[in-house]
Motif scaffolding. Structure first.
Motif, PDB file in Angstrom:
ATOM      1  N   ASP A  78       0.864  -1.184   0.000  1.00 25.12           N
ATOM      2  CA  ASP A  78       0.000   0.000   0.000  1.00 25.12           C
ATOM      3  C   ASP A  78       0.906   1.242   0.000  1.00 25.12           C
ATOM      4  OD1 ASP A  78      -1.795   2.068   0.479  1.00 25.12           O
ATOM      5  OD2 ASP A  78      -3.064   0.836   1.768  1.00 25.12           O
ATOM      6  N   PHE A  79       1.176   1.769  -1.197  1.00 27.71           N
ATOM      7  CA  PHE A  79       2.115   2.883  -1.349  1.00 27.71           C
ATOM      8  C   PHE A  79       1.618   4.132  -0.627  1.00 27.71           C
ATOM      9  CE2 PHE A  79       3.480   6.718  -3.596  1.00 27.71           C
ATOM     10  CZ  PHE A  79       4.861   6.575  -3.562  1.00 27.71           C
ATOM     11  N   ASP A  80       0.366   4.503  -0.844  1.00 27.91           N
ATOM     12  CA  ASP A  80      -0.174   5.738  -0.257  1.00 27.91           C
ATOM     13  C   ASP A  80      -0.162   5.682   1.265  1.00 27.91           C
ATOM     14  OD1 ASP A  80      -0.614   6.885  -2.722  1.00 27.91           O
ATOM     15  OD2 ASP A  80      -2.631   6.060  -2.908  1.00 27.91           O
ATOM     16  N   LYS A  81      -0.526   4.534   1.809  1.00 28.83           N
ATOM     17  CA  LYS A  81      -0.572   4.412   3.264  1.00 28.83           C
ATOM     18  C   LYS A  81       0.835   4.436   3.857  1.00 28.83           C
ATOM     19  CE  LYS A  81      -3.649   4.079   6.541  1.00 28.83           C
ATOM     20  NZ  LYS A  81      -4.743   5.054   6.668  1.00 28.83           N
ATOM     21  N   THR A  82       1.793   3.831   3.144  1.00 26.37           N
ATOM     22  CA  THR A  82       3.179   3.869   3.599  1.00 26.37           C
ATOM     23  C   THR A  82       3.694   5.307   3.633  1.00 26.37           C
ATOM     24  OG1 THR A  82       3.583   1.687   2.620  1.00 26.37           O
ATOM     25  CG2 THR A  82       5.517   2.997   3.197  1.00 26.37           C
ATOM     26  N   CYS A  83       3.368   6.074   2.586  1.00 27.47           N
ATOM     27  CA  CYS A  83       3.767   7.486   2.549  1.00 27.47           C
ATOM     28  C   CYS A  83       3.155   8.268   3.702  1.00 27.47           C
ATOM     29  CB  CYS A  83       3.337   8.121   1.225  1.00 27.47           C
ATOM     30  SG  CYS A  83       4.179   7.487  -0.226  1.00 27.47           S
ATOM     31  N   GLU A  84       1.883   7.989   3.963  1.00 23.55           N
ATOM     32  CA  GLU A  84       1.181   8.708   5.025  1.00 23.55           C
ATOM     33  C   GLU A  84       1.775   8.378   6.397  1.00 23.55           C
ATOM     34  OE1 GLU A  84      -3.378   9.486   6.663  1.00 23.55           O
ATOM     35  OE2 GLU A  84      -3.003   8.036   5.063  1.00 23.55           O
ATOM     36  N   VAL A  85       2.087   7.093   6.608  1.00 20.96           N
ATOM     37  CA  VAL A  85       2.689   6.692   7.881  1.00 20.96           C
ATOM     38  C   VAL A  85       4.035   7.381   8.077  1.00 20.96           C
ATOM     39  CG1 VAL A  85       3.775   4.762   9.103  1.00 20.96           C
ATOM     40  CG2 VAL A  85       1.527   4.473   8.080  1.00 20.96           C
ATOM     41  N   PHE A  86       4.856   7.383   7.009  1.00 18.79           N
ATOM     42  CA  PHE A  86       6.188   7.979   7.132  1.00 18.79           C
ATOM     43  C   PHE A  86       6.095   9.480   7.416  1.00 18.79           C
ATOM     44  CE2 PHE A  86       9.915  10.100   5.299  1.00 18.79           C
ATOM     45  CZ  PHE A  86      10.914   9.470   6.024  1.00 18.79           C
ATOM     46  N   SER A  88       3.651  11.142   8.722  1.00 24.22           N
ATOM     47  CA  SER A  88       3.101  11.342  10.064  1.00 24.22           C
ATOM     48  C   SER A  88       4.176  11.136  11.125  1.00 24.22           C
ATOM     49  CB  SER A  88       1.943  10.371  10.309  1.00 24.22           C
ATOM     50  OG  SER A  88       0.891  10.600   9.391  1.00 24.22           O
ATOM     51  N   CYS A  89       5.021  10.115  10.919  1.00 22.49           N
ATOM     52  CA  CYS A  89       6.070   9.825  11.891  1.00 22.49           C
ATOM     53  C   CYS A  89       7.143  10.910  11.913  1.00 22.49           C
ATOM     54  CB  CYS A  89       6.700   8.470  11.582  1.00 22.49           C
ATOM     55  SG  CYS A  89       5.615   7.073  11.927  1.00 22.49           S
ATOM     56  N   VAL A  90       7.476  11.466  10.744  1.00 21.06           N
ATOM     57  CA  VAL A  90       8.446  12.564  10.699  1.00 21.06           C
ATOM     58  C   VAL A  90       7.901  13.766  11.470  1.00 21.06           C
ATOM     59  CG1 VAL A  90       9.556  14.263   9.194  1.00 21.06           C
ATOM     60  CG2 VAL A  90       9.557  11.849   8.550  1.00 21.06           C
ATOM     61  N   LEU A  91       6.624  14.077  11.264  1.00 21.10           N
ATOM     62  CA  LEU A  91       6.009  15.195  11.972  1.00 21.10           C
ATOM     63  C   LEU A  91       6.028  14.958  13.484  1.00 21.10           C
ATOM     64  CD1 LEU A  91       4.437  17.861  11.925  1.00 21.10           C
ATOM     65  CD2 LEU A  91       2.329  16.527  11.641  1.00 21.10           C
ATOM     66  N   ILE A  92       5.667  13.756  13.889  1.00 17.55           N
ATOM     67  CA  ILE A  92       5.637  13.435  15.320  1.00 17.55           C
ATOM     68  C   ILE A  92       7.036  13.516  15.919  1.00 17.55           C
ATOM     69  CG2 ILE A  92       5.175  11.614  16.997  1.00 17.55           C
ATOM     70  CD1 ILE A  92       2.933  10.638  15.128  1.00 17.55           C
ATOM     71  N   PRO A 145      12.813   8.186  12.003  1.00 18.58           N
ATOM     72  CA  PRO A 145      11.920   7.687  10.938  1.00 18.58           C
ATOM     73  C   PRO A 145      12.677   7.276   9.683  1.00 18.58           C
ATOM     74  CG  PRO A 145      11.025   9.690  11.897  1.00 18.58           C
ATOM     75  CD  PRO A 145      12.419   9.540  12.436  1.00 18.58           C
ATOM     76  N   TYR A 146      13.744   7.972   9.361  1.00 12.38           N
ATOM     77  CA  TYR A 146      14.533   7.636   8.172  1.00 12.38           C
ATOM     78  C   TYR A 146      15.266   6.305   8.364  1.00 12.38           C
ATOM     79  CZ  TYR A 146      13.490  12.362   6.646  1.00 12.38           C
ATOM     80  OH  TYR A 146      12.821  13.506   6.255  1.00 12.38           O
ATOM     81  N   LYS A 147      15.789   6.077   9.560  1.00  9.17           N
ATOM     82  CA  LYS A 147      16.408   4.781   9.846  1.00  9.17           C
ATOM     83  C   LYS A 147      15.365   3.671   9.798  1.00  9.17           C
ATOM     84  CE  LYS A 147      20.115   6.624  12.784  1.00  9.17           C
ATOM     85  NZ  LYS A 147      20.720   6.605  14.141  1.00  9.17           N
ATOM     86  N   TYR A 210      16.303   6.819  -2.835  1.00  6.13           N
ATOM     87  CA  TYR A 210      15.935   5.433  -3.121  1.00  6.13           C
ATOM     88  C   TYR A 210      14.494   5.069  -2.771  1.00  6.13           C
ATOM     89  CZ  TYR A 210      20.846   4.523  -4.049  1.00  6.13           C
ATOM     90  OH  TYR A 210      22.116   4.541  -4.578  1.00  6.13           O
ATOM     91  N   PHE A 211      13.823   5.853  -1.942  1.00  7.01           N
ATOM     92  CA  PHE A 211      12.467   5.501  -1.529  1.00  7.01           C
ATOM     93  C   PHE A 211      11.505   6.639  -1.855  1.00  7.01           C
ATOM     94  CE2 PHE A 211      15.117   3.504   2.003  1.00  7.01           C
ATOM     95  CZ  PHE A 211      15.249   2.303   1.324  1.00  7.01           C
ATOM     96  N   LYS A 212      10.625   6.412  -2.798  1.00  9.10           N
ATOM     97  CA  LYS A 212       9.630   7.425  -3.130  1.00  9.10           C
ATOM     98  C   LYS A 212       8.702   7.681  -1.950  1.00  9.10           C
ATOM     99  CE  LYS A 212       9.580   6.295  -8.078  1.00  9.10           C
ATOM    100  NZ  LYS A 212       8.746   5.828  -9.221  1.00  9.10           N
ATOM    101  N   GLU A 213       8.554   6.660  -1.117  1.00 15.63           N
ATOM    102  CA  GLU A 213       7.666   6.789   0.037  1.00 15.63           C
ATOM    103  C   GLU A 213       8.165   7.814   1.055  1.00 15.63           C
ATOM    104  OE1 GLU A 213       7.352   2.598  -1.569  1.00 15.63           O
ATOM    105  OE2 GLU A 213       8.926   4.072  -1.169  1.00 15.63           O
ATOM    106  N   SER A 214       9.455   8.215   0.943  1.00 18.00           N
ATOM    107  CA  SER A 214      10.013   9.143   1.924  1.00 18.00           C
ATOM    108  C   SER A 214       9.746  10.609   1.583  1.00 18.00           C
ATOM    109  CB  SER A 214      11.524   8.923   2.057  1.00 18.00           C
ATOM    110  OG  SER A 214      12.190   9.267   0.855  1.00 18.00           O
ATOM    111  N   LYS A 215       9.086  10.854   0.458  1.00 20.08           N
ATOM    112  CA  LYS A 215       8.729  12.231   0.121  1.00 20.08           C
ATOM    113  C   LYS A 215       7.664  12.714   1.096  1.00 20.08           C
ATOM    114  CE  LYS A 215       7.187  15.225  -3.653  1.00 20.08           C
ATOM    115  NZ  LYS A 215       6.729  15.279  -5.055  1.00 20.08           N
ATOM    116  N   LEU A 216       7.950  13.807   1.772  1.00 19.03           N
ATOM    117  CA  LEU A 216       7.055  14.282   2.822  1.00 19.03           C
ATOM    118  C   LEU A 216       5.780  14.873   2.230  1.00 19.03           C
ATOM    119  CD1 LEU A 216       9.657  15.936   5.225  1.00 19.03           C
ATOM    120  CD2 LEU A 216       8.660  13.649   5.346  1.00 19.03           C
TER     121      LEU A 216
END
Length: 505
Positions: A78-86, A88-92, A145-147, A210-216
C-alpha cells in the motif's frame, strides 16, 4: 509467506560489516578519548550525556511504532498508506525533538546544577557538554523515521556505507581534539554533535533518493492515523521509560552517591557491552522485518520457528565473545586501556550477563510489537524495570558498593524474561514447553559447557598479553565448536556446513 532466508543472510552480512567496523573504531576511540579527557572529564561526558538521554524515551517508543506500521503497509503493498505513515512519523518526531530540548533545558539542566557530583572548576565545561548533548539528541530523534524506513525496506547496505563515513569522521575528531588548545571536553562534544548532524543528513539523502515513500506529504494527513501511532506508542512509551531507568537512571544514581570516576568505569563497561551487543543486534535487525511480515501474513508456525531460531542464535553470538571477556576481563581491559578506572572489570562482567539475557528477549518483544497489542507486556515489564531506581537508591543509601546496582539489574532482567515468555506465548500462541526445549535448554547446556571448558583451559595460560590473546582466540573457537555440535538443530548444522564448504571452494 515463508521467511526470505536469502535476504536475511544478505542483510545480516551487511550489518556485520558495519558492526565490525564500528566496533573497532569505537573501542579504539574509547581508549584515546579516555587518555585525552582524563578519567574525571570522561565520567562527566558520560553522565551529562545521560541526563539528556533520559528524555529520549518518547522517541524510542515512536521508533517502534514507525517500524511496525511501515512493515505492515509495505507487506500489503500500500504505497499511499506507507507514505502517510512515514510523513506522520516525521512530523511526530519533529515535535518530540522539540519536546526533548525543552525538557532537557528545564529539568535536565536543573538536575545537573543541583544534584550531580561535578567539581566547581569543571562546571562550565559540563554546561557546554550538556548543550552539545541536547543538540545531538534532538538530531538523533529526528533521524529515527529515516532509519526505520531503511530497516523496513531491508536495505541494510545503507547502514554499512554510512558507517564508513561515520568511522572516518570519528577518527578525524580524535586528531582534532588531540591538537587543540581549547577545552578538550567541550571541543569533543561540539565535534561529536557535528558528526551526528552529518550522519543524519546522509540517511535523509539516501531515503530521498531510493524511496519514493520518503517524500514528505504533510497536506491531507489524517489525524486518526497520528492518534493511532501515538496510541500504539503510549504503552511502548512505558517500556522505554523503564529502559531509561535501567541505563541512564542507574548512571545518575552512581553519580549522586559516588565520584565521576565510577561513571567513567560504567561508561567503559557500556562501550564493551555495546560492542558485543552489536553481534546479536545486527543479526536481529535483519530478522525483525521478517517476523512482522510473517505475522501480518498470518504465518504463525513459520513465525514461531523464526523467533526461536533468532533467540538461540542471538544468544550464541553473544556467548562466543562473552566467555573470554568474563574469564579474562582484567587482562583485556589492561591491554586495551592500560590503567582502567576502579570497578571497570566487574562492571564489564555484569554487562555481559545483561546482554546474554536480553539477546533472548528481543525476538519475543518484536513478536509482541507485531501483534499491535503491547499493553500487557509493557505495563508489567516497565513496572518491574522501574523498580531499579528505588531499590538501587535504598541499597546505596545503606552503604552498598556500586556493584550492587549491577546485581539488582541482572536479577530484574532474569525475572523480566520469564514474564515475557508467559505473556508473548499467549499473544502469538506458541507452546511454552516447546520454547523450553528449543531455546532455553539448548542455550543452557551450551553456556554451562562453554564456561566449564574455557575455565579448564584458562588454567593452562599465563596472565600475560600474549597468552591472554591466545586464550581469547581458543575460547571463542571452543565455544563456537560447542554451539555447532550441541546448540544447533540438524538442519542448521547442515546449513552451516554448506556455507563453510561454499566459502572454501
Amino acid at each position: 509467506m515463508p521467511a526470505d532466508n536469502k535476504k536475511v543472510a544478505k542483510n545480516t552480512l551487511f550489518l556485520y560489516f558495519r558492526m565490525i567496523l564500528m566496533m573497532l573504531i569505537n573501542l579504539y576511540a574509547s581508549r584515546v578519548v579516555l587518555e585525552l579527557l582524563g578519567i574525571e572529564d570522561y565520567g562527566i561526558y558520560n553522565v551529562v550525556g545521560g541526563v539528556v538521554t533520559v528524555f529520549t524515551f518518547v522517541s524510542n517508543a515512536m521508533m517502534a511504532a514507525t517500524q511496525r506500521y511501515l512493515n505492515v503497509y509495505i507487506e500489503q503493498d500500500d504505497f499511499d498508506k506507507t507514505c502517510e505513515v512515514f510523513s506522520s512519523c516525521v512530523l511526530i518526531h519533529f515535535v518530540v525533538a522539540l519536546l526533548v530540548v525543552v525538557l532537557a533545558e528545564v529539568f535536565g539542566l536543573w538536575f545537573m546544577n543541583h544534584k550531580m557530583t561535578i567539581s566547581v572548576e569543571r562546571m562550565d565545561a559540563a554546561f557546554g557538554t550538556f548543550q552539545c548533548a541536547v543538540i545531538t539528541t534532538a538530531i538523533i530523534v529526528f533521524s529515527l523515521p529515516y532509519k526505520a524506513m531503511i530497516v523496513a525496506f531491508e536495505k541494510m547496505s545503507a547502514f554499512a556505507y554510512v558507517s564508513i563515513l561515520e568511522a572516518i569522521l570519528k577518527l578525524a575528531i580524535l586528531y582534532v581534539v588531540a591538537v587543540v588548545i581549547f577545552d578538550r571536553l567541550i571541543m569533543y562534544s561540539i565535534l561529536y554533535a557535528i558528526i551526528t548532524g552529518l550522519i543524519t543528513l546522509s540517511y535523509i539523502f539516501y531515503c530521498r533518493v531510493y524511496f519514493k515513500e520518503s517524500k514528505l506529504r504533510f497536506k491531507g494527513l489524517q489525524m486518526s492515523l497520528i492518534k493511532e501511532l501515538v496510541a500504539f506508542s503510549g504503552w511502548n512509551f512505558l517500556g522505554n521509560t523503564a529502559s531509561v531507568c535501567l541505563t541512564q537512571g542507574t548512571n545518575l544514581l552512581l553519580n549522586v552517591f559516588f565520584c565521576p570516576a565510577v561513571n567513567a568505569a560504567k561508561g567503559i563497561a557500556i562501550q564493551v557491552q555495546h560492542s558485543v551487543d552489536q553481534f546479536c543486534t545486527n543479526f536481529q535487525m535483519a530478522q525483525n522485518p521478517q517476523i512482522v511480515k510473517l505475522y501480518a501474513s498470518n504465518e504463525l508456525s513459520e513465525m514461531h520457528g523464526l523467533v526461536f531460531r533468532a533467540s538461540r542464535l542471538s544468544f550464541y553470538l553473544v556467548l562466543i565473545f562473552a566467555v573470554p571477556i568474563i574469564m579474562r576481563a582484567d587482562s583485556i581491559l589492561t591491554i586495551w586501556l592500560g590503567n582502567p578506572p576502579e570497578y571497570t572489570s566487574v562492571f564489564v562482567k555484569y554487562t555481559m550477563g545483561f546482554i546474554l539475557v536480553q539477546s533472548l528477549a528481543n525476538p519475543l518483544l518484536t513478536s509482541s510489537l507485531a501483534t499491535g497489542d503491547v499493553k500487557k507486556i509493557m505495563l508489567i515489564i516497565a513496572t518491574l524495570f522501574c523498580c531499579i531506581i528505588p531499590i538501587g537508591y535504598v541499597a546505596l543509601s545503606m552503604g552498598a558498593s556500586p556493584v550492587a546496582i549491577f546485581q539488582i539489574q541482572l536479577g530484574l532482567y532474569v525475572v523480566a524474561h520469564v514474564l515475557r515468555i508467559l505473556i508473548v506465548s499467549e499473544q502469538i500462541h506458541f507452546s511454552k514447553m516447546r520454547y523450553l526445549k528449543q531455546v532455553l535448554l539448548p542455550v543452557f547446556y551450551v553456556c554451562v559447557l562453554s564456561f566449564f571448558l574455557s575455565y579448564c583451559i584458562e588454567l593452562l595460560f599465563l596472565n600475560t598479553i600474549f597468552w591472554t590473546i591466545v586464550f581469547c582466540i581458543a575460547s571463542c573457537f571452543l565455544t563456537g565448536l560447542i554451539v555447532v555440535c550441541l546448540g544447533l538443530s540438524q538442519e542448521e548444522r547442515v546449513g552451516v556446513w554448506k556455507f563453510v564448504k561454499g566459502k572454501i571452494k
